[in-house]
Design a protein around this motif. Structure first.
Motif, PDB file in Angstrom:
ATOM      1  N   ASP A  17       0.515  -1.030  -0.019  1.00 25.11           N
ATOM      2  CA  ASP A  17       0.156  -0.301  -0.112  1.00 25.11           C
ATOM      3  C   ASP A  17       0.554   1.295   0.330  1.00 25.11           C
ATOM      4  OD1 ASP A  17      -2.519  -1.424   0.449  1.00 25.11           O
ATOM      5  OD2 ASP A  17      -2.517  -1.551   2.181  1.00 25.11           O
ATOM      6  N   SER A  21       1.252   4.113  -2.706  1.00 26.02           N
ATOM      7  CA  SER A  21       0.741   5.718  -2.448  1.00 26.02           C
ATOM      8  C   SER A  21       1.934   6.614  -3.027  1.00 26.02           C
ATOM      9  CB  SER A  21       0.719   5.761  -0.886  1.00 26.02           C
ATOM     10  OG  SER A  21      -0.854   4.935  -0.284  1.00 26.02           O
ATOM     11  N   VAL A  38      -5.796   4.454  -3.975  1.00 29.99           N
ATOM     12  CA  VAL A  38      -4.381   3.607  -3.181  1.00 29.99           C
ATOM     13  C   VAL A  38      -5.361   3.703  -1.879  1.00 29.99           C
ATOM     14  CG1 VAL A  38      -2.492   4.225  -4.694  1.00 29.99           C
ATOM     15  CG2 VAL A  38      -3.636   5.836  -3.306  1.00 29.99           C
ATOM     16  N   GLN A  39      -4.737   2.457  -0.649  1.00 29.65           N
ATOM     17  CA  GLN A  39      -5.447   2.450   0.427  1.00 29.65           C
ATOM     18  C   GLN A  39      -4.436   3.351   1.396  1.00 29.65           C
ATOM     19  OE1 GLN A  39      -7.177  -1.239   1.277  1.00 29.65           O
ATOM     20  NE2 GLN A  39      -6.156  -1.518   3.247  1.00 29.65           N
ATOM     21  N   ASN A 104      -5.737  -0.269  -5.424  1.00 24.12           N
ATOM     22  CA  ASN A 104      -5.168  -1.230  -4.142  1.00 24.12           C
ATOM     23  C   ASN A 104      -5.213  -2.431  -4.211  1.00 24.12           C
ATOM     24  OD1 ASN A 104      -8.410   0.032  -3.370  1.00 24.12           O
ATOM     25  ND2 ASN A 104      -6.944  -0.949  -1.566  1.00 24.12           N
ATOM     26  N   ARG A 105      -6.240  -2.864  -4.533  1.00 19.46           N
ATOM     27  CA  ARG A 105      -6.564  -4.610  -4.277  1.00 19.46           C
ATOM     28  C   ARG A 105      -7.127  -5.168  -5.271  1.00 19.46           C
ATOM     29  NH1 ARG A 105      -3.570  -3.540  -1.241  1.00 19.46           N
ATOM     30  NH2 ARG A 105      -4.245  -3.800   1.495  1.00 19.46           N
TER      31      ARG A 105
END
Length: 176
Positions: A17, A21, A38-39, A104-105
């Motif tokens: 992450d 980022s 993004v996280q 992000n995922r």
């Protein structure tokens, strides 16, 4: 097709992450038009899990996707409904020129057809490069979804940035 997944192991999600980022922030400073999310995780002193905050890369808006601690039943607290709402907001980023989509995922929600899955599909249909990350335990589901069109990357900042630079490189004009 320009699609890549960063495959990471147990315990590496926070580091990945942070890599995504930082890379997104760098690319935006350079003027790259991004969409996706993004996280950012915010540690809670009263909980073993962090609050999960999604940053919409098109707008910079920060959006919460965690269930409040008092409503959780143990374990980490993804609010699937909030994720769906956020995915809809983030998808609006494709309504403008975009050079790269970062997600992000690719996780449990995406495996069942929810979350950011439709955003990934839409970006691919528009021929926009897509970068995502996933825990290696979800590799089989990713491979089925990606149908052999995706590159895989290690959870290494240099390798991830190199892939992005390659897909963002201008296409040379053929001389006549």
């Amino acid at each position: 097709m320009k699609v890549a997944a960063v495959i990471y192991g147990m315990g590496e999600a926070d580091r990945v992450d942070a890599i995504l980022s930082a890379l997104a922030a760098q690319l935006r400073r350079e003027g790259v038009q991004l969409a996706g999310a993004v996280q950012h995780n915010r540690t809670q002193s009263c909980s073993p899990c962090s609050d999960m905050i999604i940053e919409d890369l098109a707008t910079g808006q920060l959006l919460e996707i965690s269930t409040p601690v008092e409503q959780s039943r143990g374990g980490c607290r993804l609010d699937a409904t909030a994720l769906e709402d956020v995915a809809g907001i983030v998808a609006n980023g494709l309504e403008r020129p975009v050079e790269l989509v970062m997600i992000n995922r690719f996780g449990k929600q995406e495996m069942i057809g929810n979350g950011f899955r439709s955003l990934i599909e839409s970006a691919v249909a528009r021929d926009i490069p897509v970068l995502t990350a996933l825990n290696g335990v979800h590799r089989a589901a990713w491979d089925t979804f990606a149908a052999g069109i995706a590159d895989t990357l290690p959870p290494d900042a240099t390798a991830i940035e190199h892939w992005c630079r390659e897909v963002l490189a201008p296409i040379p004009v053929a001389s006549t």
